[in-house]
Design a protein around this motif. Structure first.
Motif, short mmCIF file in Angstrom:
data_model
loop_
_atom_site.label_atom_id
_atom_site.label_comp_id
_atom_site.label_asym_id
_atom_site.label_seq_id
_atom_site.Cartn_x
_atom_site.Cartn_y
_atom_site.Cartn_z
N VAL A 81 0.84 -1.20 0.00
CA VAL A 81 0.00 0.00 0.00
C VAL A 81 0.87 1.25 0.00
O VAL A 81 0.69 2.17 -0.82
CB VAL A 81 -0.95 -0.01 1.21
CG1 VAL A 81 -1.63 1.35 1.36
CG2 VAL A 81 -1.99 -1.12 1.09
N ILE A 82 1.84 1.30 0.90
CA ILE A 82 2.66 2.50 1.04
C ILE A 82 3.64 2.65 -0.13
O ILE A 82 3.77 3.74 -0.72
CB ILE A 82 3.41 2.48 2.39
CG1 ILE A 82 2.38 2.55 3.54
CG2 ILE A 82 4.40 3.64 2.48
CD1 ILE A 82 3.00 2.48 4.92
N ASP A 83 4.30 1.57 -0.49
CA ASP A 83 5.28 1.65 -1.58
C ASP A 83 4.62 2.01 -2.91
O ASP A 83 5.15 2.84 -3.67
CB ASP A 83 6.02 0.33 -1.71
CG ASP A 83 7.09 0.14 -0.65
OD1 ASP A 83 7.60 1.15 -0.13
OD2 ASP A 83 7.40 -1.02 -0.32
N GLU A 84 3.51 1.38 -3.23
CA GLU A 84 2.87 1.64 -4.52
C GLU A 84 2.25 3.02 -4.56
O GLU A 84 2.27 3.70 -5.60
CB GLU A 84 1.83 0.56 -4.81
CG GLU A 84 2.45 -0.81 -5.06
CD GLU A 84 1.43 -1.91 -5.24
OE1 GLU A 84 0.26 -1.59 -5.55
OE2 GLU A 84 1.78 -3.09 -5.05
N ALA A 85 1.68 3.47 -3.44
CA ALA A 85 1.16 4.84 -3.40
C ALA A 85 2.29 5.84 -3.59
O ALA A 85 2.13 6.85 -4.30
CB ALA A 85 0.44 5.09 -2.07
N SER A 167 10.62 11.86 6.34
CA SER A 167 10.22 10.82 5.39
C SER A 167 8.73 10.95 5.11
O SER A 167 7.94 11.21 6.02
CB SER A 167 10.53 9.43 5.96
OG SER A 167 10.22 8.43 4.99
N CYS A 168 8.37 10.82 3.84
CA CYS A 168 6.97 10.86 3.44
C CYS A 168 6.84 10.22 2.07
O CYS A 168 7.84 9.86 1.44
CB CYS A 168 6.43 12.29 3.43
SG CYS A 168 7.22 13.36 2.21
N ARG A 173 13.47 10.42 -2.02
CA ARG A 173 13.94 9.24 -1.29
C ARG A 173 12.81 8.25 -1.07
O ARG A 173 11.64 8.63 -0.95
CB ARG A 173 14.54 9.66 0.05
CG ARG A 173 15.83 10.44 -0.07
CD ARG A 173 16.38 10.78 1.30
NE ARG A 173 15.53 11.71 2.01
CZ ARG A 173 15.77 12.16 3.24
NH1 ARG A 173 16.86 11.74 3.89
NH2 ARG A 173 14.96 13.01 3.82
N GLU A 174 13.17 6.99 -1.03
CA GLU A 174 12.17 5.97 -0.75
C GLU A 174 11.62 6.17 0.67
O GLU A 174 12.36 6.54 1.58
CB GLU A 174 12.79 4.57 -0.86
CG GLU A 174 13.16 4.19 -2.29
CD GLU A 174 11.95 4.20 -3.20
OE1 GLU A 174 10.97 3.47 -2.92
OE2 GLU A 174 11.99 4.93 -4.21
#
Length: 254
Positions: A81-85, A167-168, A173-174
């Motif tokens: 969810v977080i990575d793809e968003a 981070s967001c 940055r990842e």
């Protein structure tokens, strides 16, 4: 002990011109007992933040629909969810003049266990009665200064850079994702997802005791009302989701 879940999601625009928070609560379409709550606080100028936050909610709903717990772990789902968003939000920067970013916090209830993941300064609280069993760590400048002992909580609330995130989603940055799990949640426990437009105005005990004393909808109304009063006309967007574990209906009737 078996339990059932009482839930509520709520939002308020605060004193902003636009609501850039998003929050959602979804049940798995085929597997009973699996529920996903997700919250995002968008940033990025006019409508840009709302677009970013909406991507988090959309990805959560779509990934839950295809989630196969026999072949995927809860952490797989939350990470996706977080990575793809994050990827989609970055791509929108090339198709618009906006610079969208978002926080994200996601909570999964599955087979009597609770799992969560977050990035940014939107929070996940796990309350055991009125005690705080766990609270997510903010990925912000002031939180880092507090962890290093260079700033106290009162100073953090007044710091001129209190909204700066380390981070967001949507940045170059990842995203830094942190995970949590409650292996044995029980009736009497509750989980709160919320943006900084809410938690900035409360102690942990105030929020826990309000949720403990009231059904989720009434608790949400009271928390929003009090946050609005304490904001004094300068309040941010507010969003929250409450998942309160209670005894099954048959036990409660006895």
């Amino acid at each position: 002990m078996p339990f059932s879940a009482e839930t509520c999601v709520a939002m308020h625009i605060g004193d902003r011109l636009e609501q850039q928070d998003r929050v959602g609560l979804f049940a798995h379409p085929k597997r009973p007992g699996i529920m996903l709550a997700v919250l995002a606080d968008g940033m990025g100028g006019h409508s840009g933040g709302a677009v970013a936050a909406e991507q988090v909610i959309m990805r959560a709903r779509q990934n839950l629909e295809t989630y196969a717990p026999l072949h995927e772990t809860p952490r797989d789902l939350l990470a996706s969810v977080i990575d793809e968003a994050h990827t989609v939000i970055k791509l929108t920067r090339f198709t618009s003049e906006k610079d969208p970013h978002s926080t994200a916090v996601a909570f999964l209830l599955q087979q009597g266990k609770a799992y969560w993941a977050h990035c940014g300064d939107s929070r996940l609280y796990w309350f055991r009665g009125t005690d705080t069993a766990s609270r997510s760590r903010d990925h912000s400048l002031v939180a880092e200064l507090m962890r290093k002992g260079r700033l106290d909580e009162a100073g953090a609330l007044r710091h001129p850079q209190r909204n700066v995130l380390l981070s967001c989603l949507g940045s170059e940055r990842e995203p830094h994702i942190e995970y949590g799990v409650a292996e044995s949640p029980d009736a009497g426990d509750s989980f709160l997802l919320c943006s900084d437009g809410l938690w900035s105005y409360f102690t942990d005990f105030e929020m826990a005791s309000t949720i403990q004393a009231h059904p989720p909808r009434i608790a949400a109304e009271r928390l929003i009302q009090l946050a609005r009063e304490r904001a004094g006309g300068a309040g941010d967007n507010i969003s929250l989701a409450i998942v309160k574990l209670v005894p099954p209906a048959a036990d409660a009737s006895r």
